[in-house]
Design a protein around this motif. Structure first.
Motif, PDB file in Angstrom:
ATOM      1  N   ASP A  87      16.077  91.910  46.201  1.00 48.24           N
ATOM      2  CA  ASP A  87      16.736  92.655  47.252  1.00 48.24           C
ATOM      3  C   ASP A  87      16.722  91.810  48.521  1.00 48.24           C
ATOM      4  O   ASP A  87      15.858  90.980  48.721  1.00 48.24           O
ATOM      5  CB  ASP A  87      15.894  93.918  47.438  1.00 48.24           C
ATOM      6  N   GLU A  88      17.665  92.005  49.385  1.00 54.38           N
ATOM      7  CA  GLU A  88      17.706  91.172  50.593  1.00 54.38           C
ATOM      8  C   GLU A  88      16.711  91.650  51.636  1.00 54.38           C
ATOM      9  O   GLU A  88      16.535  92.825  51.861  1.00 54.38           O
ATOM     10  CB  GLU A  88      19.113  91.192  51.177  1.00 54.38           C
ATOM     11  N   THR A  90      15.338  92.265  55.261  1.00 53.74           N
ATOM     12  CA  THR A  90      15.771  92.428  56.626  1.00 53.74           C
ATOM     13  C   THR A  90      14.557  92.395  57.554  1.00 53.74           C
ATOM     14  O   THR A  90      14.463  91.593  58.448  1.00 53.74           O
ATOM     15  CB  THR A  90      16.547  93.732  56.822  1.00 53.74           C
ATOM     16  N   GLU A  92      11.126  92.841  56.251  1.00 55.03           N
ATOM     17  CA  GLU A  92       9.842  92.695  55.572  1.00 55.03           C
ATOM     18  C   GLU A  92       9.828  91.416  54.769  1.00 55.03           C
ATOM     19  O   GLU A  92      10.856  90.975  54.293  1.00 55.03           O
ATOM     20  CB  GLU A  92       9.631  93.839  54.590  1.00 55.03           C
TER      21      GLU A  92
ATOM     22  N   MET B   1      18.495  98.319  54.125  1.00 45.69           N
ATOM     23  CA  MET B   1      17.671  98.010  52.959  1.00 45.69           C
ATOM     24  C   MET B   1      18.028  98.946  51.814  1.00 45.69           C
ATOM     25  O   MET B   1      17.998 100.147  51.973  1.00 45.69           O
ATOM     26  CB  MET B   1      16.195  98.225  53.284  1.00 45.69           C
ATOM     27  N   ASN B   2      18.360  98.357  50.674  1.00 46.41           N
ATOM     28  CA  ASN B   2      18.624  99.236  49.550  1.00 46.41           C
ATOM     29  C   ASN B   2      17.534  99.126  48.498  1.00 46.41           C
ATOM     30  O   ASN B   2      17.709  98.576  47.429  1.00 46.41           O
ATOM     31  CB  ASN B   2      20.001  98.972  48.934  1.00 46.41           C
TER      32      ASN B   2
END
Ligand code: TPP
Ligand code: SF4
Ligand code: SF4
Ligand code: SF4
Ligand code: MG
Lengths: 105, 288
Positions: A87-88, A90, A92, B1-2
Motif C-alpha cells: 500500500d502507498e 502517506t 506512516e 490511505m486505503n
C-alpha cells in the motif's frame, strides 16, 4: 510517524500489510508475541483453548506490517503472518519502532 | 490511505498451514515444552536458517542427546536421531565421517553436552570435527526437575543446591574456543534474527562450530530462583545482554546479576579431522 516535510520518495514507499493466522489449540499463552509485536497488533484473548491457555487475537490487524516477528518468537509454532497487500505510504513507515529494536536487542 | 478494513475475527487455522509445518513432525505437536520455555523459539530460528541456506533436506541430519532440548531431534521432520544421554557427538561423528556430504548438527542441552557429554565435546573440538553444535543453556537439568549442572551460575538455587550453587560454572564459549572450535557464538532466545543469521552462517561451514543459546526455563530454573515467567526472562535478557563481536571469551562468564555477553566470539578456519585424515594418513600409507 508524521513527517515534518514530505520525503521525496514518499510516493514510491510501500507499506506492507499482514493478515494474522493463529493455530489456537497449539498456543500456550506465553505472551511473547503480544509483548514484542512492534505494532501492538496482538492481545491475549479472554477465551481459553482446550489446554486452558489464552491464545492471541489480532485486535489491530489493520496495523500489522507482516514483519514476521511473532512467527519467529513464538515457541509453539502457533502464529504467523501473511503478506496481503502493498500500500502507498502517506504518513506512516513500516520501519523499526522502539519495540522492534527492543525485541532485537 | 486505503488500508484493508479491520478483520473482526482473527483467523484460526489448523496446524498444518503453519509455514514451518513441512520441517516439523506435526503429529507430535503440541510439543511437551512448557509455556514460556524458549526451546521452541530457538528451533524456529534453526528451521528458518536451514531454509535460508538452501541446503537440501536430505543433506542434513540432526542428532540430540537426552533432556528437554534433546526432544528437538524427535520434532524435526528431517533425518534425526535421539541418542542416549551425552552421546549426541559420538553418534554424529560417525554420520559425518561416513557421509561427508551430510551437514550434521548436534542439538542438545547444557547438561547433555558439557556434563555427561563433556569429554566428547572437548575432544571433538580438539579434532575439529565437521559438526555444528547447538547448545541450549538454561543453566539446569530441566527435564529431571532442575538439578544444578555444569553451567549453573554461582549462588543460583537448584533442587540439588537449595542454598545456592557454589562451584564455578563452565563458560561455554571459552570452553569451546580453548578446546579448538573454529566458530563460536552466543545469543539469547530473544535475539531471534541474530541467532538465525548465526545458524545460517555456521551451517555450511566446515569444522567444529558451537552456537550457545541462553534460554528461559521458567519451570525449573526460574521457579527455583524466583525469576518469574518465560516472558520475564526474555525481558531480563533484553535488559542484561550486550552484543560484543570478537569479545574475549574469558570475559563472557555468566553470573546471576551480571551482563550476558553475546555475539560471534570466533570465526576462523583450520584443517579439520577429515583434512588430516585424507591428506596425512593416505600419504603415510602410500596412497593419494
Ligand atoms: C545416563 C543417564 N543419566 C542420567 C539421565 C537423566 N537425565 C535425563 S535428562 C538429564 C539432564 C538434561 O539436562 P540438559 O541437557 O541441560 O537438558 P534440558 O532438559 O535442560 O534441556 C538427565 C540427567 C539419563 N537419562 N541418562
Ligand atoms: S507480523 Fe509483525 S506487525 Fe504483524 S502481528 Fe506479527 S509481529 Fe505484529
Ligand atoms: S508466542 Fe505463540 S504460544 Fe506464545 S502467546 Fe503468542 S501464539 Fe501463543
Ligand atoms: S522444564 Fe524447563 S527446559 Fe524443560 S520444557 Fe519446561 S521450561 Fe523448557
Ligand atoms: Mg539444561
Amino acid at each position: 510517524m508524521k513527517y515534518w516535510r514530505k520525503p521525496l520518495d514518499a510516493d514510491t514507499i510501500k507499506v506492507p500489510h499482514g493478515r494474522i493466522y493463529v493455530v489456537k489449540e497449539q498456543c500456550k499463552g506465553c505472551g511473547f508475541c503480544v509483548e514484542y509485536c512492534p505494532k501492538d497488533v496482538l492481545e491475549l484473548s479472554q477465551e481459553f483453548n482446550k489446554k486452558g491457555y489464552h491464545s492471541p487475537v489480532a485486535v489491530r490487524e489493520e496495523d500489522c506490517v507482516s514483519c514476521g516477528l511473532c512467527e519467529l518468537i513464538c515457541p509453539d509454532f502457533a502464529i504467523y503472518a501473511e503478506l496481503i497487500e502493498e500500500d502507498e505510504t502517506t504518513e506512516e513507515t513500516p520501519n523499526k519502532t522502539d519495540k522492534t529494536e527492543k525485541a532485537e536487542v | 490511505m486505503n488500508k484493508p478494513a479491520a478483520h473482526l475475527e482473527t483467523a484460526i487455522v489448523e496446524q498444518d498451514t503453519h509455514p514451518m509445518a513441512d520441517l516439523l513432525r506435526m503429529d507430535r505437536m503440541p510439543h511437551i515444552w512448557c509455556s514460556g520455555c524458549g526451546l521452541g523459539t530457538g528451533l524456529t530460528c534453526f528451521i528458518m536458517a536451514l531454509k535460508e541456506t538452501g541446503i537440501p533436506e536430505d543433506k542434513v541430519a540432526v542428532v540430540s542427546g537426552i533432556g528437554c532440548t534433546g526432544r528437538v531431534a524427535g520434532y524435526l521432520n528431517l533425518d534425526s536421531f535421539h541418542t542416549t544421554h551425552g552421546r549426541g557427538i559420538p553418534f554424529a561423528t560417525g554420520l559425518a565421517l561416513a557421509n561427508p556430504d551430510l551437514r550434521v548438527v548436534v542439538y542438545s542441552g547444557d547438561g547433555d553436552l558439557v556434563a555427561i557429554g563433556g569429554n566428547h565435546f572437548i575432544h571433538s573440538a580438539r579434532r575439529n570435527m565437521d559438526l555444528m553444535v547447538v547448545c541450549v543453556n538454561n543453566f539446569t537439568y530441566g527435564m529431571t526437575g532442575g538439578q544444578a549442572g555444569p553451567t549453573t551460575p554461582i549462588s543460583a538455587k537448584a533442587s540439588t543446591a537449595p542454598y545456592g550453587s557454589y562451584d564455578y560454572p563452565f563458560n561455554i564459549p571459552y570452553l569451546a574456543i580453548a578446546s579448538g572450535a573454529t566458530y563460536v557464538a552466543r545469543w539469547t532466545s530473544l535475539h531471534m534474527r541474530r541467532l538465525k543469521n548465526s545458524m545460517r552462517e555456521a551451517l555450511p561451514k566446515k569444522g567444529f562450530r558451537v552456537i550457545e543459546i541462553i534460554c528461559p526455563c521458567p519451570t525449573a530454573f526460574a521457579r527455583k530462583n524466583r525469576l518469574g515467567s518465560g516472558l520475564d526472562l526474555m525481558k531480563h535478557y533484553h535488559d542484561n545482554s550486550i552484543i560484543k563481536h570478537g569479545a574475549d571469551p574469558r570475559e563472557a562468564d555468566i553470573d546471576m546479576n551480571g551482563k550476558v555477553v553475546c555475539g560471534t566470539f570466533l570465526d576462523i578456519e583450520r584443517p579439520t579431522f577429515r583434512d588430516f585424515q585424507t591428506e596425512n594418513i593416505a600419504k603415510q600409507l602410500g596412497g593419494e
